[in-house]
Enzyme design. Structure first.
Site, mmCIF file in Angstrom:
data_model
loop_
_atom_site.group_PDB
_atom_site.id
_atom_site.type_symbol
_atom_site.label_atom_id
_atom_site.label_comp_id
_atom_site.label_asym_id
_atom_site.label_seq_id
_atom_site.Cartn_x
_atom_site.Cartn_y
_atom_site.Cartn_z
ATOM 1 N N GLU A 436 0.829 -1.213 0.000
ATOM 2 C CA GLU A 436 0.000 0.000 0.000
ATOM 3 C C GLU A 436 0.859 1.257 0.000
ATOM 4 O OE1 GLU A 436 -3.069 -0.081 -0.678
ATOM 5 O OE2 GLU A 436 -3.236 -2.254 -0.489
ATOM 6 N N ASP A 512 -4.977 -4.836 -9.119
ATOM 7 C CA ASP A 512 -4.205 -3.704 -9.643
ATOM 8 C C ASP A 512 -3.811 -3.953 -11.092
ATOM 9 O OD1 ASP A 512 -4.293 -2.675 -7.112
ATOM 10 O OD2 ASP A 512 -2.305 -3.402 -6.552
HETATM 11 ZN ZN ZN Z 1 -2.629 -2.797 -4.707
#
Ligand code: ZN
Ligand code: ADP
Ligand code: MG
Length: 626
Positions: A436, A512
């Site tokens: 993150e 992602d």
């Molecule tokens: Zn991610």
């Protein structure tokens, strides 16, 4: 909790009368088919009868549709019967033959059906049918003595808040944003005139979205408790049951009841049970008609009532908002969505305090430590945790819950949750933290109209293990090529951080990568941003975009072009990856520092985050050339 059934239902005695009637009817029906021993006469073959007629030995015959009874002039043997019967066969010449041989014969008059049996045969089968229905309705129902014809009645329970068991906002903790939003709803319900006077439209539907056990049901009860209005509670799955059409009827009934009791709240739990996207079932022939009808009825009802000064507000809860039909989320329906998420550290601490008050706690128990050890727990898990600890203490005859009990209870609850993969192991937590922070640092340095506002490693939602929140700083309708390249790099920042720190990758970056690849494909295929391929739209727009199906099939292109497109997409993603790696290598120390910080705190936001990210430096090789 005072959950009451509406008790205007037909009594159980109705069922008893039914039973007696039906038993009687069945007996009568079957009595027709029972053999009647009084009319028993020996049966003989038809041919024998004809022989006797031809031999002029028959005195008289009595013909009915199912037997011919005849009397012989003289018995064939001493003592044998003279009255015999046979089964008629289709014989047109019989009357003629009988006449020729001087037989006196008569046919039976057409049978007059007994009116009583006729009525019974009409009434009994439907009664049996109803009885069967009733049986099922009762079995699937709430165990109450629901009448035979009330299965379309809404099964909503009316929750009437009384003083001591009233749920209020004070009983709900750790979901402050949701509470703030719902406070407004309470205000609508308390003073509808004020909003009506100024011409404001009171929201009709509020959708509570969040994982199971985070307090959605509790929150809506608290809304009712705070506003002091009646509260209808029903689960979405109770609409859709055994009988086709019953769901829609139940919705109608529910809203009728509610309008009588307005101002009030209708709470539909598990809305996804009826509200699933209708588009989704298009592929399957037929879809789910029953659910669709129920959904349509719900939409109609929500459009139908206005109730300016007597508002009916529909609260609903779901943990699968993405499956809901778009029509449900339109203005005038569930246009407000309130996120009820798993609590963070301080939220967990407050929830623990609430439940710790309900048990006897030993001196010196440190709830902070428990809150720290329970990342990913929802409110219900925490309530469960305290209860487990109390059970453990009681089992060994202690009079108060001690720290050890709580620790042991954590292990028990975690074991249960691990099966549902909702609790991170320490090493997983570390990976998530670096991942993150990787997003955050790259996101901070890349251009585009948004800034990193929050990093969290509290597991959220259904799949995300942590998240980095980027908020737009200005409203944007157009994105430049550089913005999009920056977005791809940011998306790859998480995985790149894992590579930089651990030299290995995990499955955590799947989403992602999906999004990064989508953006790259659109840049090449839709926005014409590739220099080698030129400003051509290789993707077809349109299709079923409103239904949210997969859009943009590729235009017909030559093999060479297809390969060039693939190469170009690949190049965009690769360059963004290199850029993210360069940034993270350059800011390795900062990556370490923020990650340690977040491992201790779980959430970093606001000025603190701003200060930390301000230290990051964009290396020359990661610069985007405009
Ligand atoms: Zn991610
Ligand atoms: P949901 O409807 O979101 O699945 P519930 O409201 O049914 O969750 O929560 C179940 C129980 O867990 C509640 O009755 C309450 O005891 C406890 N609980 C859940 N969330 C909270 C919270 N935020 N604060 C206090 N108690 C909570
Ligand atoms: Mg619930």
């Amino acid at each position: 909790m005072p959950i009451r059934q509406d008790d205007n239902r037909p009594s159980r005695r109705f069922g008893l009368i039914n039973l007696v009637l039906i038993g009687f009817g069945v007996l009568l029906l079957f009595s027709n088919f029972l053999p009647n021993p009084a009319n028993q006469v020996p049966r003989v073959p038809y041919s024998l009868f004809i022989d006797e007629v031809n031999g002029d030995n028959v005195r008289r015959a009595y013909i009915t549709s199912d037997q011919i009874r005849y009397e012989l002039k003289e018995a064939p043997a001493e003592g044998s019967p003279t009255v015999l019967a046979t089964t008629p066969i289709f014989d047109m010449e019989l009357p003629q033959r009988l006449e020729q041989h001087g037989v006196e014969f008569a046919a039976a008059p057409p049978q007059k059906p007994n009116i009583f049996t006729t009525i019974l045969s009409w009434v009994v089968p439907p009664l049996i049918f109803i009885l069967v229905l009733q049986f099922f309705a009762r079995r699937s129902g709430m165990g109450g003595a629901q009448g035979a014809l009330s299965f379309t009645k809404s099964k909503a329970k009316v929750y009437v808040p009384d003083e001591e068991s009233r749920v209020t906002f004070a009983d709900v903790a750790g979901v402050d944003e949701a509470k703030a939003e719902l406070t407004e709803i309470v205000d609508f319900l308390k003073k509808p005139e004020r909003y009506a006077a100024i011409g404001a439209r009171i929201p009709k539907g509020v959708l509570l979205v969040g994982p199971p056990g985070t307090g959605k049901t509790l929150l809506s009860k608290a809304v009712a408790g705070e506003a002091g209005v009646p509260f209808f509670i029903i689960s979405g799955s109770e609409f859709v049951e055994l009988f086709v059409g019953a769901g829609a009827a139940r919705v109608r009934d529910l809203f009728e009841e509610a309008k009588k009791k307005a101002p009030c709240i209708i709470f539909i739990d598990e809305l996804d049970a009826i509200g699933k996207s209708r588009g989704g079932s298009m592929g399957i022939v037929g879809g789910n008609d029953e659910r669709e009808q129920t959904l349509n009825q719900l939409l109609t009802e929500m459009d139908g009532f206005s109730g300016k000064d007597k508002p009916v507000i529909v609260l609903a809860a779901t943990n699968q908002p993405e499956t809901l039909d778009a029509a449900l989320l339109r203005p005038g329906r569930f246009d407000r969505q309130v996120l009820v998420d798993r609590p963070d550290l301080s939220g967990r601490r407050t929830i623990l305090e609430i439940y710790a008050k309900k048990v006897k706690l030993a001196e010196g128990v440190d709830l902070d430590r428990i809150a720290q050890a329970t990342a990913g727990f929802a409110g219900a898990d925490l309530a469960n945790l305290v209860n487990e600890a109390a059970l453990l203490a009681a089992r060994v005859n202690r009079t108060a819950v001690e720290q050890g009990d709580l620790n042991e209870a954590i292990e028990r609850v975690v074991a249960g949750l691990e099966k549902k993969s909702r609790v991170l192991q320490a090493d997983e937590k570390k990976v998530v933290a670096y991942h993150e922070v990787g997003h955050a640092i790259v996101g901070h340095l890349m251009p585009g109209g948004s800034k990193v506002a929050k990093i969290s490693i509290v597991p959220r939602g259904m799949s995300a293990l942590g998240y980095t929140l980027q908020l737009p700083t200005e409203e944007r309708f157009l994105n430049s090529k550089e913005d999009l390249e920056g977005q791809i790099a940011t998306l790859l920042g998480g995985r790149s951080a894992e590579e930089v720190v651990f030299g290995a990758v995990t499955t955590g970056a799947a989403n992602d990568l999906q999004r990064a690849t989508d953006i790259a494909e659109q840049m090449v295929g839709t926005y014409g941003m590739s220099e080698t391929l030129g400003p051509l739209a290789y993707d077809k727009q349109g299709g079923s975009r409103f239904l949210g199906g997969p859009s943009n099939p590729r235009r017909v292109v030559s093999d060479a072009t297809a390969q060039a497109i693939d190469r170009e997409v690949r190049g965009l993603v690769d360059r963004a990856h290199d850029r993210a790696l360069a940034i993270l290598h350059h800011n390795r120390d900062l990556l370490e520092r923020i990650s340690q910080e977040i491992l201790a705190k779980e959430v970093i936001e606001g000025d603190e985050l701003k200060g930390l990210l301000a230290e990051s430096v964009l290396p020359a090789e990661a610069q985007l050339v405009a």
